[in-house]
Design an enzyme around this catalytic site. Structure first.
Site, mmCIF file in Angstrom:
data_model
loop_
_atom_site.group_PDB
_atom_site.id
_atom_site.type_symbol
_atom_site.label_atom_id
_atom_site.label_comp_id
_atom_site.label_asym_id
_atom_site.label_seq_id
_atom_site.Cartn_x
_atom_site.Cartn_y
_atom_site.Cartn_z
ATOM 1 N N HIS A 170 0.588 -1.294 0.034
ATOM 2 C CA HIS A 170 0.030 -0.015 -0.177
ATOM 3 C C HIS A 170 0.859 1.240 0.144
ATOM 4 O O HIS A 170 0.312 2.264 -0.176
ATOM 5 C CB HIS A 170 -1.020 -0.046 1.242
ATOM 6 C CG HIS A 170 -1.929 -1.140 1.055
ATOM 7 N ND1 HIS A 170 -2.642 -1.414 0.313
ATOM 8 C CD2 HIS A 170 -2.327 -1.979 2.238
ATOM 9 C CE1 HIS A 170 -3.268 -2.425 0.629
ATOM 10 N NE2 HIS A 170 -3.177 -2.811 1.813
ATOM 11 N N GLY A 178 -2.248 2.280 4.813
ATOM 12 C CA GLY A 178 -2.514 0.953 5.007
ATOM 13 C C GLY A 178 -1.527 0.198 5.824
ATOM 14 O O GLY A 178 -1.172 -1.054 5.426
ATOM 15 N N ASP A 206 -3.097 -11.202 -1.070
ATOM 16 C CA ASP A 206 -3.455 -10.488 0.090
ATOM 17 C C ASP A 206 -5.169 -10.272 0.060
ATOM 18 O O ASP A 206 -5.617 -10.128 -0.908
ATOM 19 C CB ASP A 206 -2.753 -9.222 0.292
ATOM 20 C CG ASP A 206 -2.931 -8.721 1.763
ATOM 21 O OD1 ASP A 206 -3.826 -8.071 2.058
ATOM 22 O OD2 ASP A 206 -1.917 -8.972 2.463
ATOM 23 N N HIS A 208 -6.322 -7.580 0.755
ATOM 24 C CA HIS A 208 -6.450 -6.300 0.459
ATOM 25 C C HIS A 208 -5.840 -5.879 -0.778
ATOM 26 O O HIS A 208 -4.837 -6.524 -1.081
ATOM 27 C CB HIS A 208 -5.960 -5.164 1.676
ATOM 28 C CG HIS A 208 -6.457 -5.598 2.880
ATOM 29 N ND1 HIS A 208 -6.051 -6.525 3.685
ATOM 30 C CD2 HIS A 208 -7.437 -4.910 3.629
ATOM 31 C CE1 HIS A 208 -6.875 -6.282 4.917
ATOM 32 N NE2 HIS A 208 -7.670 -5.343 4.688
ATOM 33 N N ASP A 289 -3.748 -12.706 5.315
ATOM 34 C CA ASP A 289 -5.143 -12.147 6.127
ATOM 35 C C ASP A 289 -6.280 -12.548 5.390
ATOM 36 O O ASP A 289 -7.425 -12.248 5.797
ATOM 37 C CB ASP A 289 -5.003 -10.676 6.058
ATOM 38 C CG ASP A 289 -4.529 -9.973 4.681
ATOM 39 O OD1 ASP A 289 -4.338 -10.708 3.901
ATOM 40 O OD2 ASP A 289 -4.545 -8.699 4.592
ATOM 41 N N TYR A 328 -2.741 -11.038 10.638
ATOM 42 C CA TYR A 328 -3.028 -10.207 11.800
ATOM 43 C C TYR A 328 -3.575 -11.267 13.128
ATOM 44 O O TYR A 328 -4.056 -10.814 13.992
ATOM 45 C CB TYR A 328 -4.219 -9.114 11.845
ATOM 46 C CG TYR A 328 -3.747 -8.118 10.650
ATOM 47 C CD1 TYR A 328 -2.610 -7.017 10.695
ATOM 48 C CD2 TYR A 328 -4.209 -8.260 9.353
ATOM 49 C CE1 TYR A 328 -2.424 -6.335 9.713
ATOM 50 C CE2 TYR A 328 -3.905 -7.642 8.104
ATOM 51 C CZ TYR A 328 -3.005 -6.591 8.265
ATOM 52 O OH TYR A 328 -2.531 -5.831 7.447
#
Length: 404
Positions: A170, A178, A206, A208, A289, A328
């Site tokens: 990001h 991010g 990912d 995201h 994630d 996370y």
């Protein structure tokens, strides 16, 4: 523990010889002409900076990730220390290949002083929006960038490298975004291009969207960018029809995206696009994630599906650089990345944890409601149980649209 290799020691020693009489061994000066170089052993790049570094408080990156993965790899007996490299720290000049010098200087000043003025916070988006001022806010991301740049150099003649600290996709040229202060994938791809590589395939799984990489490089015909990410999730970019500057391909997948669907997209999109592009180098951002156990997405992957993507990409180009990314839940990240290294290095990630690995997993803590009573499988296995799930029509439709 064996002495860890420095990056300038490896270009000769990490390759192996294949000789006509069947012998194999590391390349040495004066090697017999009947021996040829074959694919080198995979390399793992890490650093101790991550062991005591935290974004602070209850930030999602307050958890151990890289250090936990490296410790678990060693506890499983999966690492020959000759194939481990201590990451260098990228210099300001190296970072300036993509990042604004004023921004680089501002991060360094904030690390030294422990604070940033309101003007600096506003200008560079640090100290806010999930990008805190913390003790290693320059040196930690600069180390991740140093690892990626070192990997690119070590992959000059081919091979496979895993850098779990990388994947900060990001980061923007002049601001944090991010949780990413610098963008190591962009720096690594630019280093490949600067070295004469003409076709780089960037694959991002990912949860995201890899917006920073797309915006930086999708207009360069030498780079093909493919991102599989959860639809509707921050940064709210990467729509199905979004091709960026022309060379981006986006697959925003619905919640509940599972192993069968990732396997399908690997076989029907990732590999066919890659074969058509004929890359000389592949970079995989293997964020964790999207796992079912991660609190930051609604995807439902098991870690074996991520390992299969890396394994399938290995034969697509002479060079494969695998990076970390999001993740996370400390147990799911450590187990995923440890098993990813095992897959790349030829170990069996399905084997049960050793006593040392079990002790490490049992001793981990997480200040999150999901960490109050960790399920037994987080403590007693490396591989997740299969998470096949359905193969929904919208996934096939996404694949068809991207391949047009």
């Amino acid at each position: 523990m064996m002495r860890r290799q420095k990056t300038d020691e490896l270009p000769m020693s990490h390759w192996r010889l294949s000789c006509q009489d069947g012998r194999q061994g590391l390349i040495v000066a004066g090697a017999a002409p009947t021996c040829r170089r074959v694919a080198p052993d995979p390399i793992l790049i890490g650093s101790e900076i991550y062991r005591h570094s935290s974004y602070g408080g209850r930030h999602p990156l307050a958890i151990p990730r890289v250090s936990a993965a490296l410790d678990l790899i060693r506890a499983m007996g999966w690492l020959d220390e000759r194939h481990y490299v201590d990451s260098p720290v990228a210099t300001a000049a190296e970072l300036a290949r993509f990042h604004d010098p004023g921004y680089i200087a501002a991060l360094g000043d904030a690390e030294r002083t422990g604070r940033a003025s309101e003007a600096v916070r506003d200008r560079y988006n640090i100290g806010r929006n999930g990008n805190p001022v913390f003790a290693e806010m320059f040196s930690r991301p600069a180390t991740a960038c140093g690892a990626t740049l070192a990997a690119v150099a070590l992959l000059r003649d081919g091979g496979t490298i895993f850098s779990p600290a990388g994947g900060t996709h990001h980061g923007r040229p002049d601001r944090a975004s991010g949780f990413c202060y610098f963008n190591d994938p962009v720096l690594g791809i630019l280093a490949w291009l600067d070295a004469g590589i003409e076709r780089v395939y960037y694959v991002d799984i990912d949860a995201h969207h890899g917006d920073g990489v797309q915006d930086a490089l999708s207009g360069d015909g030498r780079v093909l960018i493919l991102s599989i990410h959860e639809q509707g999730r921050w940064p709210h970019s990467g729509a199905a029809g979004d091709r960026g500057g022309g060379n981006a391909r986006n697959l925003p997948v619905p919640p509940g995206f599972g192993d069968r669907e990732l396997d399908f997209l690997t076989e029907q999109v990732i590999l066919p696009l890659g074969r058509r592009f004929a890359p000389q180098a592949v970079m995989l951002q293997a964020g964790a994630d999207g796992l079912a156990d991660d609190p930051m997405s609604n995807l439902a992957l098991g870690n074996r599906a991520i390992w299969r993507v890396a394994e399938r990409l290995r034969g697509l180009a002479p060079r494969l650089l695998v990076l970390g990314g999001g993740g996370y839940n400390p147990w799911s990240v450590a187990r995923c990345w440890a098993g990813l290294w095992a897959t790349l290095a030829g170990h069996d990630p399905l084997q049960p944890p050793t006593a040392a690995a079990r002790a490490l997993l049992t001793g981990m803590t997480w200040q999150h409601r999901l960490g109050r009573a960790p399920p037994a499988r987080w403590l007693e296995t490396i591989a997740d149980p299969p998470q096949p799930g359905p193969l929904r029509p919208e996934i096939a439709a996404l694949a068809a649209a991207v391949l047009e």
